[in-house]
Scaffold this active site. Structure first.
Site, short mmCIF file in Angstrom:
data_model
loop_
_atom_site.label_atom_id
_atom_site.label_comp_id
_atom_site.label_asym_id
_atom_site.label_seq_id
_atom_site.Cartn_x
_atom_site.Cartn_y
_atom_site.Cartn_z
N CYS A 380 0.84 -1.20 0.00
CA CYS A 380 0.00 0.00 0.00
C CYS A 380 0.88 1.25 0.00
O CYS A 380 1.47 1.58 -1.02
CB CYS A 380 -0.98 -0.05 1.16
SG CYS A 380 -2.47 0.89 0.81
N HIS A 520 -3.54 -5.23 0.55
CA HIS A 520 -2.96 -5.79 1.78
C HIS A 520 -2.99 -7.32 1.75
O HIS A 520 -3.91 -7.93 2.30
CB HIS A 520 -3.73 -5.28 2.99
CG HIS A 520 -3.50 -3.82 3.24
ND1 HIS A 520 -2.43 -3.35 3.96
CD2 HIS A 520 -4.19 -2.73 2.82
CE1 HIS A 520 -2.47 -2.03 3.99
NE2 HIS A 520 -3.52 -1.62 3.31
N GLU A 522 -1.33 -9.35 3.41
CA GLU A 522 -1.16 -9.95 4.74
C GLU A 522 -2.49 -10.35 5.37
O GLU A 522 -2.54 -11.24 6.23
CB GLU A 522 -0.40 -8.98 5.66
CG GLU A 522 -1.15 -7.74 6.13
CD GLU A 522 -1.09 -6.56 5.16
OE1 GLU A 522 -0.79 -6.79 3.96
OE2 GLU A 522 -1.35 -5.42 5.58
N1 GLN Z 1 -2.08 6.55 3.01
C1 GLN Z 1 -2.13 5.82 1.79
C2 GLN Z 1 -3.47 5.93 1.09
O1 GLN Z 1 -4.45 6.28 1.68
C3 GLN Z 1 -1.79 4.36 2.02
C4 GLN Z 1 -2.80 3.64 2.84
C5 GLN Z 1 -2.29 2.34 3.35
O2 GLN Z 1 -1.10 2.11 3.36
N2 GLN Z 1 -3.18 1.50 3.82
O3 GLN Z 1 -3.55 5.63 -0.08
#
Ligand code: GLN
Length: 548
Positions: A380, A520, A522
């Protein structure tokens, strides 16, 4: 209709109620029953989405886009049953639903009260999907006696009366402190905790007692006598070196038998624990070790990256190595040279995160991994940082950055927004739209989205497929407009949304293992089914360990 098991806690918090619930779910499955686990949280936030990971630990996201408590992660990791929006509720959500109905006029003429309106709302929640499984396991957050938890305890008490006799079992988790001076495990706090529970009308059927050592017979009998449970329903939950031993250990102590006996079930099939024996064998008998640097922001609280820590462990189990994850605060690279600090690690992971603080350090970590051919997994925000790094250092966009860190409205831009604020996307066939000033709660791109992987790419090989679905939780997105420019420098956009508009995965050509994902992975990894990306990331780390 399912049978219900309510799991409550007393004496102190953080006793591992979530883990005990998850392990019990796994044991019932091992006996051939179907289960679903559910969490009821007393806090007033509508969901944990807006809470700081420092305070509450990780936010676990479900396929259907709910931001939930990290205990739902334990539930999934132990049972493999994908959690849903309807498996997590807080006081905030309950009250918000009740008040919304009150305004709509659903209770016209009535005075709205905790009993019955709030408790009915909780009971309705408990019943959702009850005909789909054999057992519904419902964990109440917090400890008995907490003011804000009272409506939940009252609701589960009533629920026991509403259900046919014998269809609800109450399992209470407590602590037996060890007093070194007298060399004794003390039962008094447990007695008080059960007294508290009984004063609100709940008599526990099974007591699970956390302790450092086995419970001597004398103490077990005392607990049974004073807490009004059968001696074989006092289960010792001793500290374990790995949480993945819990199903085996709790079965050994008789937890599942005690719960089934409390339902009057005497003909349950014996459990098949082979899956958990294999899992424990892999955790306890690694054949090597790799060191992974996790360069993040919420490094003081272990729970903040719970699923990442677990997924790395699963990846290690797959490769039969122990993964030594070391958490490094990325802000350190504002002062120290990344090369000095990151030397000697076999892989680098930059996890998700929010806000600008520490991001320059993450960019430096991504640069170090790229330049030194060290396996890199960016998740992310970690993918966004990898893209910004490539844009700055390879494509010559020296002020590349993310819109997350400077809004157009804030005046002059500091960064060229290679990562921009996503305001429109497709969910299936539906267009979702957002505005810059939308509410902060529940407005991100959340939950499962499909992605299409380029045939022949490294990720397609790792997944063994070109069509995947993964869970998302983000507001910002890498801008497709930079694709050609970045690909010309080797950063391939190897996974995209089905409509081709959103980059989902980037990978580096000519690097042994450099992958960034907008989702994600994970969250979907399990000890008995490690996520392919984590399994392969750890494999690459093992390879790296042979080089250094
Ligand atoms: N802050 C970033 C976004 O909103 C990444 C979010 C995250 O890592 N879950 O896109």
């Amino acid at each position: 209709m399912a049978r219900y098991i309510f799991i409550t806690g007393g004496v102190v918090s953080s006793l591992g109620k979530g883990l005990a619930s998850a392990a019990l779910g796994a044991l019932l499955q091992a006996r051939g029953y179907s289960v679903r686990l559910r969490k009821l949280d007393p806090y007033l936030n509508v969901d944990p989405g807006t809470m700081s990971p420092f305070e509450h630990g990780e936010v676990f996201v479900t396929d259907d886009g709910a931001e939930t408590d990290l205990d739902l992660g334990h539930y999934e990791r132990f049972t493999g049953v994908a959690a849903r929006k309807t498996d997590s509720i807080s006081s905030g959500r309950v009250y918000s639903n009740v008040l919304e109905r009150e305004r709509r006029g659903d209770y016209l003429g009535k005075t709205i009260q905790v009993i019955p309106h709030v408790t009915n709302e909780i009971k309705d929640f408990l019943k959702i999907g009850a005909d789909e499984v054999d057992f519904m396991l419902c964990e109440i957050g917090g400890t008995v006696g907490d003011i804000e938890g009272l409506p939940f305890f009252e609701a589960i008490r009533q629920f026991g009366q509403d259900m046919p006799r014998g269809d609800c079992v109450y399992m209470h988790l407590t602590l037996l402190p060890f007093i070194a001076a007298s060399g004794e495990l003390k039962t008094k706090p447990t007695q008080h905790s059960v007294k508290e529970l009984r004063s609100i009308g709940i008599a526990p059927d099974v007591l699970v007692c956390r302790s450092e050592s086995p419970i001597p017979e004398k103490e077990r009998e005392k607990l049974a006598l004073f807490c009004n449970v059968r001696p074989d329903s006092v289960i010792a939950a001793m500290d374990l070196k790995s949480i993945y031993e819990a199903p085996l250990a709790y079965h050994h102590e008789g937890m599942d038998s005690a719960v089934l006996a409390a339902f009057g079930i005497t003909d349950a099939p014996a459990p098949d624990l082979s899956k958990w024996e294999d899992v424990a064998d892999r955790v306890y008998h690694p054949e090597g070790q790799v060191r992974v640097a996790v360069v993040g922001k919420y490094t003081q609280l272990e729970d903040a990256y719970k699923s990442i820590a677990e997924a790395l462990t699963h990846g290690g189990m797959h490769n039969r190595v122990k993964v030594q994850a070391e958490w490094i605060d990325s802000e350190i690279f504002d002062r120290e040279d990344a090369a000095d600090r990151l030397q000697g690690y076999h892989a680098i992971l930059v996890p998700g995160g929010f806000g600008e603080r520490g991001t320059e350090g993450k960019i430096k970590a991504a640069a170090y991994a790229r330049e030194h051919q060290i396996p890199y997994l960016g998740i992310c925000l970690g993918m966004q940082m990898a893209v910004i790094e490539a844009a700055r250092n390879l494509a010559g966009i020296s002020n590349a950055g993310s819109e997350e860190f400077d809004h157009e409205s804030a005046g002059q831009r500091r960064f060229e927004p290679v990562v921009y604020h996503l305001k429109e996307w497709l969910e299936g066939n539906r267009t979702i739209q957002r505005k810059a000033d939308d509410d902060k709660g529940g407005t991100m791109r959340l939950g499962a989205y499909d992605a299409t992987l380029a045939a022949g790419s490294q990720v397609a090989e790792i997944y063994g497929s070109t069509a995947i679905s993964e869970r998302h939780r983000h507001r910002y997105e890498v801008d497709m407009a930079y694709r050609d420019q970045l690909e010309a420098h080797g950063l391939r956009f190897s996974g995209v949304s089905p409509d081709g508009r959103l980059p989902e995965i980037v990978e580096f050509k000519g690097h042994p293992w450099y992958i960034g994902v907008q989702f994600h992975p994970e969250l979907k990894s399990k000890p008995f089914a490690p996520h392919p990306l984590f399994a392969d990331f750890v494999r690459a780390a093992v390879e790296q360990s042979r080089l250094v």
